[in-house]
Write a protein that holds these residues in place. Structure first.
Motif, PDB file in Angstrom:
ATOM      1  N   PHE A 180       2.377  -3.886   9.482  1.00 59.67           N
ATOM      2  CA  PHE A 180       3.588  -4.155  10.255  1.00 59.67           C
ATOM      3  C   PHE A 180       4.009  -2.939  11.085  1.00 59.67           C
ATOM      4  N   GLY A 181       3.032  -2.243  11.659  1.00 61.29           N
ATOM      5  CA  GLY A 181       3.314  -1.098  12.518  1.00 61.29           C
ATOM      6  C   GLY A 181       3.304   0.242  11.826  1.00 61.29           C
ATOM      7  N   THR A 182       3.191   0.274  10.497  1.00 57.16           N
ATOM      8  CA  THR A 182       3.098   1.528   9.758  1.00 57.16           C
ATOM      9  C   THR A 182       1.641   1.790   9.388  1.00 57.16           C
ATOM     10  N   ILE A 183       1.098   2.935   9.792  1.00 54.96           N
ATOM     11  CA  ILE A 183      -0.278   3.295   9.473  1.00 54.96           C
ATOM     12  C   ILE A 183      -0.301   3.980   8.115  1.00 54.96           C
ATOM     13  N   VAL A 184      -1.047   3.428   7.175  1.00 50.21           N
ATOM     14  CA  VAL A 184      -1.192   4.018   5.845  1.00 50.21           C
ATOM     15  C   VAL A 184      -2.294   5.065   5.919  1.00 50.21           C
ATOM     16  N   ASN A 185      -1.927   6.316   5.735  1.00 49.00           N
ATOM     17  CA  ASN A 185      -2.877   7.418   5.883  1.00 49.00           C
ATOM     18  C   ASN A 185      -2.847   8.287   4.641  1.00 49.00           C
ATOM     19  N   ASN A 186      -3.866   8.166   3.810  1.00 52.17           N
ATOM     20  CA  ASN A 186      -3.994   8.967   2.598  1.00 52.17           C
ATOM     21  C   ASN A 186      -5.275   9.801   2.705  1.00 52.17           C
ATOM     22  N   PRO A 187      -5.165  11.101   2.976  1.00 53.63           N
ATOM     23  CA  PRO A 187      -6.363  11.927   3.183  1.00 53.63           C
ATOM     24  C   PRO A 187      -7.077  12.327   1.896  1.00 53.63           C
ATOM     25  N   TYR A 188      -6.561  11.909   0.733  1.00 46.52           N
ATOM     26  CA  TYR A 188      -7.095  12.416  -0.524  1.00 46.52           C
ATOM     27  C   TYR A 188      -7.994  11.436  -1.258  1.00 46.52           C
ATOM     28  N   LEU A 189      -8.212  10.237  -0.724  1.00 44.36           N
ATOM     29  CA  LEU A 189      -9.068   9.262  -1.394  1.00 44.36           C
ATOM     30  C   LEU A 189     -10.497   9.792  -1.514  1.00 44.36           C
ATOM     31  N   LEU A 190     -11.085   9.614  -2.684  1.00 43.27           N
ATOM     32  CA  LEU A 190     -12.457  10.063  -2.909  1.00 43.27           C
ATOM     33  C   LEU A 190     -13.474   9.032  -2.455  1.00 43.27           C
ATOM     34  N   HIS A 191     -13.039   7.791  -2.244  1.00 35.74           N
ATOM     35  CA  HIS A 191     -13.944   6.740  -1.773  1.00 35.74           C
ATOM     36  C   HIS A 191     -13.177   5.867  -0.786  1.00 35.74           C
ATOM     37  N   PRO A 192     -13.762   5.521   0.346  1.00 36.10           N
ATOM     38  CA  PRO A 192     -13.023   4.765   1.367  1.00 36.10           C
ATOM     39  C   PRO A 192     -12.584   3.385   0.928  1.00 36.10           C
ATOM     40  N   LEU A 193     -13.214   2.814  -0.099  1.00 39.19           N
ATOM     41  CA  LEU A 193     -12.834   1.478  -0.554  1.00 39.19           C
ATOM     42  C   LEU A 193     -11.843   1.505  -1.709  1.00 39.19           C
ATOM     43  N   ASN A 194     -11.363   2.704  -2.075  1.00 37.59           N
ATOM     44  CA  ASN A 194     -10.288   2.765  -3.053  1.00 37.59           C
ATOM     45  C   ASN A 194      -8.982   2.329  -2.393  1.00 37.59           C
ATOM     46  N   SER A 195      -8.182   1.542  -3.115  1.00 35.87           N
ATOM     47  CA  SER A 195      -6.957   0.997  -2.541  1.00 35.87           C
ATOM     48  C   SER A 195      -5.754   1.889  -2.823  1.00 35.87           C
ATOM     49  N   ILE A 196      -4.693   1.682  -2.055  1.00 32.95           N
ATOM     50  CA  ILE A 196      -3.495   2.513  -2.089  1.00 32.95           C
ATOM     51  C   ILE A 196      -2.295   1.629  -2.405  1.00 32.95           C
ATOM     52  N   PRO A 197      -1.477   1.973  -3.421  1.00 37.68           N
ATOM     53  CA  PRO A 197      -0.293   1.155  -3.728  1.00 37.68           C
ATOM     54  C   PRO A 197       0.784   1.334  -2.671  1.00 37.68           C
ATOM     55  N   ILE A 198       1.380   0.228  -2.242  1.00 39.92           N
ATOM     56  CA  ILE A 198       2.406   0.236  -1.217  1.00 39.92           C
ATOM     57  C   ILE A 198       3.608  -0.565  -1.692  1.00 39.92           C
ATOM     58  N   ILE A 199       4.757  -0.307  -1.081  1.00 42.13           N
ATOM     59  CA  ILE A 199       5.960  -1.083  -1.328  1.00 42.13           C
ATOM     60  C   ILE A 199       6.656  -1.282   0.008  1.00 42.13           C
ATOM     61  N   ALA A 200       7.091  -2.510   0.268  1.00 42.62           N
ATOM     62  CA  ALA A 200       7.661  -2.857   1.568  1.00 42.62           C
ATOM     63  C   ALA A 200       9.022  -3.518   1.387  1.00 42.62           C
ATOM     64  N   CYS A 201       9.820  -3.412   2.435  1.00 45.45           N
ATOM     65  CA  CYS A 201      11.163  -3.980   2.442  1.00 45.45           C
ATOM     66  C   CYS A 201      11.315  -4.873   3.670  1.00 45.45           C
ATOM     67  N   PHE A 202      11.910  -6.049   3.477  1.00 46.24           N
ATOM     68  CA  PHE A 202      12.139  -7.003   4.552  1.00 46.24           C
ATOM     69  C   PHE A 202      13.602  -7.430   4.541  1.00 46.24           C
ATOM     70  N   ASP A 203      14.044  -7.952   5.657  1.00 47.19           N
ATOM     71  CA  ASP A 203      15.384  -8.527   5.757  1.00 47.19           C
ATOM     72  C   ASP A 203      15.330  -9.930   5.156  1.00 47.19           C
ATOM     73  N   SER A 204      16.113 -10.172   4.110  1.00 43.89           N
ATOM     74  CA  SER A 204      16.060 -11.475   3.449  1.00 43.89           C
ATOM     75  C   SER A 204      16.665 -12.588   4.305  1.00 43.89           C
ATOM     76  N   ASN A 205      17.432 -12.239   5.326  1.00 43.24           N
ATOM     77  CA  ASN A 205      18.031 -13.254   6.180  1.00 43.24           C
ATOM     78  C   ASN A 205      17.030 -13.903   7.118  1.00 43.24           C
ATOM     79  N   ASN A 206      16.059 -13.119   7.596  1.00 48.53           N
ATOM     80  CA  ASN A 206      15.123 -13.642   8.593  1.00 48.53           C
ATOM     81  C   ASN A 206      13.670 -13.270   8.350  1.00 48.53           C
TER      82      ASN A 206
END
Length: 667
Positions: free
Chosen positions: A340-366
């Motif tokens: 959604f326009g935010t680039i997730v950039n973690n330079p410390y991953l030891l393998h490119p296919l390792n996943s990164i935990p994220i948390i997002a916030c949305f407007d509950s009205n729309n």
């Protein structure tokens, strides 16, 4: 000399430990239970505490499946269950001591549907316990209530209410005595009146509990909290063409419904449909969140990500938490993905296919995206689970290092499980998702240990539940050793303190400044506050939805006011007040009075040409009276050098009642 050095080192270590313990919670205790068997109905057949709740008195409640034989939950032991899949509801005190256990099941296959707890400690349990299924004479066990089987029964779905001590208040077996329509209780939430709302999937049309089911699909059954009667049944304008039942169900304070699910075929909602499968040319819409009104009408939907493109996954999954018109959801993604326009950039991953935990916030009205944040780690992670109170808490597992910021200045400890196994951790972030504030982990042995439920009580204690395949430890070296089978469940308390029970939320207001008739303040509150609001001293109030943010109020008339920040929770109301003096007093009111210099370093001179006595008051920016004296002379000099640098208000009141206030900057 060495002895003194050793003593100094010990003092520093103890002080460091003390300071750290004040800011970062610890795993205070870990409890658990399970069985040596493996279930035949749940896939994968693993015991796990996926439902947690707390009351206002410091008690914790949980629910987990159990399998067949060798069942032991803390001090409660039953060698053999009723067969296949059963489940247990249990309660602990805040100090980790067991209160009670109640077992549910029959000799056929049974499974959980959901659990909620109100602040009085009433526990609502739903699920499926077979009674007389397929014409067999099968008894059903519901805590301390048993329903004798009969070939005239064909009942499975149930909802029960237990009191705080685990005793059955009522048991409801909705539906006809025979030939039940094929349905399944999926999960359950409480509405804003404390009634229970069960997400039900009907697989065919027909009649059920005096209601007509016009078509298969998903419905919300609202159950009366006092007697278990079905109050109403609402069709949710949603259906899917496959048998996926991985659906998370949430409600907000206005009784709107939210569904978060994986769609790998065609989904219909309202008059719209969305097509998504692994062969689709646009595979990034497989995870969806949908909002419905209390009447079941479709409001909006948001496409969250995909599960079918290895290396490009961006998933936001799991239970959605709604608070203060914000919708929070967690998930994971791969590096350098655009969320959604935010680039997730973690330079410390030891393998490119390792996943990164994220948390997002949305407007509950729309459904509009607001913000996203993510952790920095170097190895494998899995799906997250979250809860929200004064902060957002997120739990996950990893087999590597975790940092709270890109600078790697704050590492989650302790690091690692035994034999390089994945270990669970919990982090806290502010509700605006600006920065992670702390993180804590604990050690485990064995594969597949993970946290699958989080909750927070009114005293600010965090409770985690999940599954463990070997051992899990608290922060002090004690722990729980699994019994056997595929897994056991565990429950843990994570906290900085030992406070239990009903604790009011303490407010802390702060006056930031006065500009003519406009006052600016901000504040915080300890513990869990259901609501905060400001009273301005002029008969008006304003809700305070985001702590530690500036809020202003403009008065109609000038004067002195008492401004209070109020907190309200189940335990009661608390307030803390500020004196706000000299609001809206114009300097021009005494135009011939001369006061200088401004800014001032030492001496401040006041020239009074009005030929009457003058009272002089000095206030701090917070409204505290620092100095008061009456002067008769034309010229008065005040020593401001005794005050710290900052902003002060000097109030000058003539004997005839005229007055003015000058804002003075002390250098």
């Amino acid at each position: 000399m060495k002895i003194k050095q050793y003593i100094l080192i010990i003092i520093i270590l103890l002080l460091t430990s003390f300071l750290h313990s004040q800011t970062t919670p610890q795993f205070q205790w870990v409890k658990g239970g399970g069985s040596a068997g493996t279930g035949g109905n749940v896939n994968p057949a693993m015991e796990s505490c996926k439902w947690l709740g707390t009351d206002a008195h410091g008690n914790i409640y949980g629910m987990s499946s159990i399998f067949d034989y060798g069942i032991q939950i803390d001090t409660s032991v039953i060698p053999v269950g009723w067969g296949y899949d059963d489940f247990a509801v249990f309660s602990y005190r805040c100090d980790g001591s067991m209160r009670w256990v109640r077992y549910f099941g029959s000799s056929l296959m049974d499974y959980t549907g959901g659990m909620t707890v109100d602040l009085d400690g009433n526990v609502f349990v739903s699920g499926h316990v077979a009674i007389g299924n397929s014409g067999l004479n099968v008894d059903g066990h519901f805590g301390d209530t048993t329903v004798l089987g009969s070939t005239s029964y064909n009942r499975s779905a149930f909802i029960a209410k237990l009191d705080s001590n685990g005793h059955t208040v009522w048991l409801s077996l909705p539906g006809a005595a025979i030939n039940n329509i094929w349905l399944k209780f999926l999960t359950m939430e409480s509405d804003n009146q404390g009634n229970q709302c069960i997400l039900v999937r009907f697989y065919e049309s027909g009649s059920w509990c005096n209601y007509t089911i016009p078509e298969k699909g998903f419905y919300v059954a609202r159950v009366n909290k006092n007697n278990g009667d079905i109050m109403d049944l609402t069709k949710v304008e949603f259906n899917i063409s496959n048998n996926n039942e991985i659906i998370d169900f949430s409600m907000d304070e206005f009784n709107n419904y939210y569904l978060n699910l994986l769609v790998d075929d065609t989904a219909f909602f309202g008059n719209n449909f969305i097509f998504s499968n692994i062969f689709d040319t646009n595979p990034y819409i497989n995870y969806l969140i949908l909002k419905y009104s209390p009447s079941g009408s479709f409001v909006w939907h948001k496409a969250l990500g995909s599960d079918f493109v290895p290396g490009y996954e961006k998933q936001l999954i799991g239970k959605t938490i709604i608070k203060n018109n914000k919708l929070y959801i967690s998930g994971f993604t791969y590096n350098n993905m655009d969320i959604f326009g935010t680039i997730v950039n973690n330079p410390y991953l030891l393998h490119p296919l390792n996943s990164i935990p994220i948390i997002a916030c949305f407007d509950s009205n729309n459904g509009n995206f607001i913000k996203l944040n993510y952790l920095y780690l170097n190895k494998y992670t899995r799906e997250s689970v979250i809860t929200v109170s004064d902060k957002v808490y997120m739990a996950n597992i990893t087999s590597g290092m975790v940092w709270l910021n890109q600078a790697k200045t704050d590492t989650i400890k302790p690091y690692g499980g035994e034999y390089s196994k994945a270990y669970p951790f919990i982090v806290a972030i502010d509700t605006n998702l600006n920065q992670f504030e702390w993180g804590v982990a604990t050690k485990v042995t064995g594969d597949f240990t993970r946290i699958e439920a989080l909750t927070v009580d009114l005293a600010g204690n965090i409770y985690a539940g999940g599954k463990v395949t070997d051992s899990i430890y608290d922060s002090f070296g004690s722990g729980y050793q699994a019994i056997g089978g595929s897994s056991d469940f565990f429950i843990a308390k994570i906290s900085t303190h030992n406070d239990c029970g009903c604790i009011k939320s303490q407010p802390f207001p702060q006056l930031l400044g006065i500009n003519n008739k406009t006052v600016t303040v901000k504040g915080t509150a300890t513990g869990i506050a259901d609501s905060l609001y400001w009273s301005w001293g002029d008969g008006t109030t304003t809700p305070y939805t985001a702590q530690n943010t500036n809020i202003t109020h403009t008065y109609a008339t000038g004067g002195n006011y008492t401004v209070c920040l109020h907190t309200i929770n189940y335990c009661g109301t608390m307030d803390s007040c500020l004196s706000v003096n000299s609001v809206g007093i114009y300097e021009q009111q005494l135009i011939y009075l001369n006061a200088y210099p401004n800014p001032v370093t030492n001496n401040f001179t006041i020239e009074n040409p009005y030929q009457c006595n003058m009272q002089l008051n000095i206030y701090s920016i917070t409204g505290k009276l620092l100095y008061s004296h009456t002067y008769e002379s034309y010229s008065t000099t005040i020593d401001m050098g005794i005050y710290e640098s900052g902003i002060y208000f000097i109030e000058m009141i003539l004997a005839d009642g005229r007055k003015t206030v000058r804002k003075v900057i002390k250098q």
